[in-house]
Each structure stands twice: as structure tokens, then as C-alpha cells.
Design an enzyme around this catalytic site. Sequence first.
Site, PDB file in Angstrom:
ATOM      1  N   ASP A  32       0.860  -1.188   0.000  1.00 17.40           N
ATOM      2  CA  ASP A  32       0.000   0.000   0.000  1.00 17.40           C
ATOM      3  C   ASP A  32       0.893   1.235   0.000  1.00 17.40           C
ATOM      4  O   ASP A  32       1.927   1.262   0.670  1.00 17.40           O
ATOM      5  CB  ASP A  32      -0.894  -0.014   1.263  1.00 17.40           C
ATOM      6  CG  ASP A  32      -2.120   0.861   1.111  1.00 17.40           C
ATOM      7  OD1 ASP A  32      -1.962   2.086   0.904  1.00 17.40           O
ATOM      8  OD2 ASP A  32      -3.243   0.345   1.218  1.00 17.40           O
ATOM      9  N   TYR A 139     -12.793   6.030 -14.623  1.00 16.07           N
ATOM     10  CA  TYR A 139     -12.703   4.998 -13.584  1.00 16.07           C
ATOM     11  C   TYR A 139     -13.322   3.694 -14.083  1.00 16.07           C
ATOM     12  O   TYR A 139     -12.719   2.616 -13.988  1.00 16.07           O
ATOM     13  CB  TYR A 139     -13.419   5.513 -12.323  1.00 16.07           C
ATOM     14  CG  TYR A 139     -13.543   4.517 -11.213  1.00 16.07           C
ATOM     15  CD1 TYR A 139     -12.482   4.229 -10.369  1.00 16.07           C
ATOM     16  CD2 TYR A 139     -14.750   3.849 -10.994  1.00 16.07           C
ATOM     17  CE1 TYR A 139     -12.611   3.315  -9.337  1.00 16.07           C
ATOM     18  CE2 TYR A 139     -14.899   2.929  -9.964  1.00 16.07           C
ATOM     19  CZ  TYR A 139     -13.820   2.662  -9.137  1.00 16.07           C
ATOM     20  OH  TYR A 139     -13.950   1.753  -8.126  1.00 16.07           O
ATOM     21  N   LYS A 143     -11.535   0.064 -15.006  1.00 16.24           N
ATOM     22  CA  LYS A 143     -11.937  -1.194 -14.352  1.00 16.24           C
ATOM     23  C   LYS A 143     -12.286  -2.237 -15.408  1.00 16.24           C
ATOM     24  O   LYS A 143     -11.954  -3.417 -15.258  1.00 16.24           O
ATOM     25  CB  LYS A 143     -13.118  -0.948 -13.403  1.00 16.24           C
ATOM     26  CG  LYS A 143     -12.741  -0.205 -12.126  1.00 16.24           C
ATOM     27  CD  LYS A 143     -11.801  -1.042 -11.254  1.00 16.24           C
ATOM     28  CE  LYS A 143     -11.551  -0.413  -9.899  1.00 16.24           C
ATOM     29  NZ  LYS A 143     -10.561  -1.150  -9.098  1.00 16.24           N
ATOM     30  N   ASN A 168     -22.057  -0.369  -4.611  1.00 23.98           N
ATOM     31  CA  ASN A 168     -21.612   0.687  -3.683  1.00 23.98           C
ATOM     32  C   ASN A 168     -21.375   0.096  -2.297  1.00 23.98           C
ATOM     33  O   ASN A 168     -22.335  -0.251  -1.603  1.00 23.98           O
ATOM     34  CB  ASN A 168     -22.631   1.827  -3.661  1.00 23.98           C
ATOM     35  CG  ASN A 168     -22.571   2.649  -4.941  1.00 23.98           C
ATOM     36  OD1 ASN A 168     -22.785   2.140  -6.036  1.00 23.98           O
ATOM     37  ND2 ASN A 168     -22.241   3.910  -4.818  1.00 23.98           N
ATOM     38  N   VAL A 183     -20.901   7.858  -0.347  1.00 28.78           N
ATOM     39  CA  VAL A 183     -21.969   8.716   0.169  1.00 28.78           C
ATOM     40  C   VAL A 183     -22.399   8.332   1.588  1.00 28.78           C
ATOM     41  O   VAL A 183     -22.699   9.209   2.404  1.00 28.78           O
ATOM     42  CB  VAL A 183     -23.166   8.711  -0.814  1.00 28.78           C
ATOM     43  CG1 VAL A 183     -23.804   7.328  -0.931  1.00 28.78           C
ATOM     44  CG2 VAL A 183     -24.206   9.742  -0.426  1.00 28.78           C
ATOM     45  N   ILE A 199     -27.024  16.961  -1.468  1.00 28.84           N
ATOM     46  CA  ILE A 199     -27.449  15.924  -2.419  1.00 28.84           C
ATOM     47  C   ILE A 199     -27.242  16.473  -3.824  1.00 28.84           C
ATOM     48  O   ILE A 199     -27.684  17.585  -4.130  1.00 28.84           O
ATOM     49  CB  ILE A 199     -28.917  15.503  -2.188  1.00 28.84           C
ATOM     50  CG1 ILE A 199     -29.009  14.624  -0.941  1.00 28.84           C
ATOM     51  CG2 ILE A 199     -29.458  14.758  -3.405  1.00 28.84           C
ATOM     52  CD1 ILE A 199     -30.365  13.992  -0.697  1.00 28.84           C
ATOM     53  N   PHE A 200     -26.530  15.708  -4.635  1.00 30.12           N
ATOM     54  CA  PHE A 200     -26.272  16.131  -6.014  1.00 30.12           C
ATOM     55  C   PHE A 200     -27.448  15.705  -6.895  1.00 30.12           C
ATOM     56  O   PHE A 200     -27.713  14.515  -7.027  1.00 30.12           O
ATOM     57  CB  PHE A 200     -24.955  15.536  -6.519  1.00 30.12           C
ATOM     58  CG  PHE A 200     -23.780  15.899  -5.644  1.00 30.12           C
ATOM     59  CD1 PHE A 200     -23.512  17.232  -5.338  1.00 30.12           C
ATOM     60  CD2 PHE A 200     -22.962  14.921  -5.089  1.00 30.12           C
ATOM     61  CE1 PHE A 200     -22.449  17.586  -4.523  1.00 30.12           C
ATOM     62  CE2 PHE A 200     -21.889  15.267  -4.267  1.00 30.12           C
ATOM     63  CZ  PHE A 200     -21.636  16.599  -3.978  1.00 30.12           C
ATOM     64  N   GLY A 268     -22.051  13.449 -15.722  1.00 27.07           N
ATOM     65  CA  GLY A 268     -21.928  12.044 -16.152  1.00 27.07           C
ATOM     66  C   GLY A 268     -22.433  11.037 -15.135  1.00 27.07           C
ATOM     67  O   GLY A 268     -22.110   9.857 -15.205  1.00 27.07           O
TER      68      GLY A 268
END
Length: 303
Positions: A32, A139, A143, A168, A183, A199-200, A268
Site C-alpha cells: 500500500d 474509472y 476497471k 456501492n 456517500v 445531495i447532487f 456524467g
Amino acid sequence: MSLCLVTGGCGFIGSHLAAALRARGDAVRVLDDLSTGSEANLAPGAELVRGDVADHAAVRAAVEGVDGIFHLAAIASVERGVQDWSGTHRANLSGTIAVLDAARQRRLPVVYASSAAVYGEQAVLPIAEDAPKRPLSAYGADKLGCEQHALVGGLVHGIPSMGFRFFNVFGPRQDPRSPYSGVISIFCDRFSRGEGIDIFGDGGQTRDFVHVSDVVAALLAGMARASTEAPVLNVCTGRATSVLELAETIAAVCGVPAEIRQRPPRAGEIRHSLGDATRLRATLGLGEARGLRAGLEEVVAWL
Ligand code: NAD
Ligand code: UD2
């Protein structure tokens, strides 16, 4: 007893995995760079090698004597991929190739973290593993690249692997103070300190929140199933929760009124993400995932 390498073992998910490996009697080496993880998270009895997972020499040295690799090190944030495209690519895709490359000489099994972000926005929910892959972020694209390189690793170099598309993930030790954090950790931290949350968008976006203990169970079971066919499974609950519903539940757990500021939606942003856990349960023999409310109470108690 075996020796496992856990990359990213000082982070949120990696530290829970390392602790579970130690608890069942395995020896653990952690690689790490402590960029988002912390030494305080290191599982008791685990060895820490401080280094960059994209540095081939460091990874080659770290795999010496190990029997299997759990690869979790990454810059685990869609938003950071937006800010620092090349830097996240180096950690997230080049880092995975460095791990596979180090595994190839002894054909070490590699169990690694992918993400629900590979799916992007889907018309059909819940999302099963065979759904089309349409990442909407750097991202997610990286992946998906990890999965493709794992497949090449199996085909060309005989490296057994198993990938997991985590949805999540939440639980204790997820850093609540980083703006890039998940979140749940942010909302629990703010409400438990009596502060409001942002809150978005309208809060109607939904996510499949899976507890870290269910993720660890999948990772542990996955090592025995690693194969040169490079299988990939969802790690999810099959239950959707809107961000607004989540905020109200966390406020109730904290015993405070839900003070919510509405902010512009994230660029996005995926609207709905819900996984199909059928193949995960059938392949690994795992039971029903942990409930959200009990998990939230645990996070609030940990803070
Ligand atoms: P985290 O940030 O808590 O842990 C990542 C760890 O990797 C940290 O300890 C960090 O210091 C280390 N690291 C980062 N870059 C490194 C590098 N270049 N070299 C060596 N170490 C490095 O994140 P997490 O939530 O525990 O995520 C673990 C894995 O799961 C990541 O691969 C992430 O992309 C994936 N994932 C997480 C979620 C989630 O909801 N948390 C969902 C899907 C996938
Ligand atoms: C993505 C991936 C997830 C994981 C994670 C790593 C999907 C569906 N999920 O999660 O698998 O890889 O990235 O970062 O691709 N939000 C707020 N206020 C806040 C913080 C977040 O409203 O203060 C919203 C955010 O706009 C989103 C939701 O909460 O709709 C979840 O956000 P997140 O950052 O926890 O994770 P997300 O879905 O980007």
C-alpha cells in the site's frame, strides 16, 4: 496456512479483508502507498510493504513467497478520475497489469476489484453480469480494462483470476472526511455531528449498497474459484435505495432532522444502479446480503 498479498490492504475494503485472513490463520502481506489508506488500518500481525502498485519492481518483490494475491489497491473514486485522468489510469489499470505481470511466472491466483461502474447506464435492471458494458467514466473504463487484461492473463499466460464488480460498498473504516468518499460515510459523519448534507441532483438516483462484510465473504470464497477463464461476478444485494431515502434513513438513525441542501447533479452521473446477485450466490454459495439499516447503525456507532 498460506501467505496472501493484499494490495490496498490499508484501505477500507482491504483492511477488512486482511483482518478476516488473519482471523482464519493466514499470513498477510500488505502492499500500500498509504495515499488514501492509513497504517492504523493495518490488520494486527500483517506485514506492511509501503510501495506503489504501478511500480513493477515493488510488486515483484511483494509477491515473493506468496500463494495468492488479492488486488484492491486503486484510486477508488469516479470523481478523482474526472480530476486526474492520467494519474488514476496509472494506479487503476497500469497497477493491475503490474500485479498480473508479477503473478505470471508462478501462475499465482489473482482476485481483484472491478466495479459496477463498468456497466454505465443500463435500460434493464437489475444488472446481470452479461449486460453490455458501457462505462461513462475513466474509472469505469479502467476497471473494464482490468477485466480484459485478466482475461488475457488467463489466455496467454495461464494466470487464474476472479474479478468482482463491487456495487456501492459501505461499512466502518470508510474514510468519511474525504470529499471523494462513499456517500454513506459522508452522510453518517455529517448527520452524527449535527451538520447538513449535500445531495447532487434531485436525490432520486438509486444505488445498490452492499456491506463490506458481504464483499469480504465474496473475496475469500473467490480465491478458490479463480480460473484461467477469468470469471467476473457482481457483488451486490439486489436492493435499490434512492439517495434521498438513504439521507432520511441516516438522519433517523442519528436522531436528527434531515437537513438537506440540493446541489447541481454530478457530471456524467449514473441514474440507476442495481445489481443482480443471482450468479454470485449460485457460484460462491453465499447467503442473503446484510440489511442496510443494521449496517448504517454500525457505521454511526463506529464514528
Ligand atoms: P480505499 O481508498 O479505502 O482503499 C484503496 C487502498 O489502495 C488505499 O489504502 C490506498 O492507499 C491504496 N492505494 C491507492 N493507490 C495505490 C497505489 N498506486 N499503490 C499502492 N497502493 C495504493 O478504497 P476502497 O473503497 O477500499 O476500494 C478498494 C477497491 O475496491 C478499489 O479497487 C476500488 O476501486 C474498488 N471498489 C470500491 C467500491 C466502493 O464502493 N468502495 C466499489 C467498487 C469498487
Ligand atoms: C461509483 C461506483 C461504485 C464504486 C465507486 C467508487 C457506480 C454505480 N458505482 O459509485 O461501484 O466504484 O464509484 O467511488 O458506478 N452523493 C450525494 N452527496 C454526496 C456524495 C454523493 O448526493 O455528498 C450521491 C452521488 O451523486 C451519487 C450517490 O450519492 O448519486 C453515490 O455516490 P458515491 O460517490 O458514493 O458513489 P458512486 O455511485 O459514484
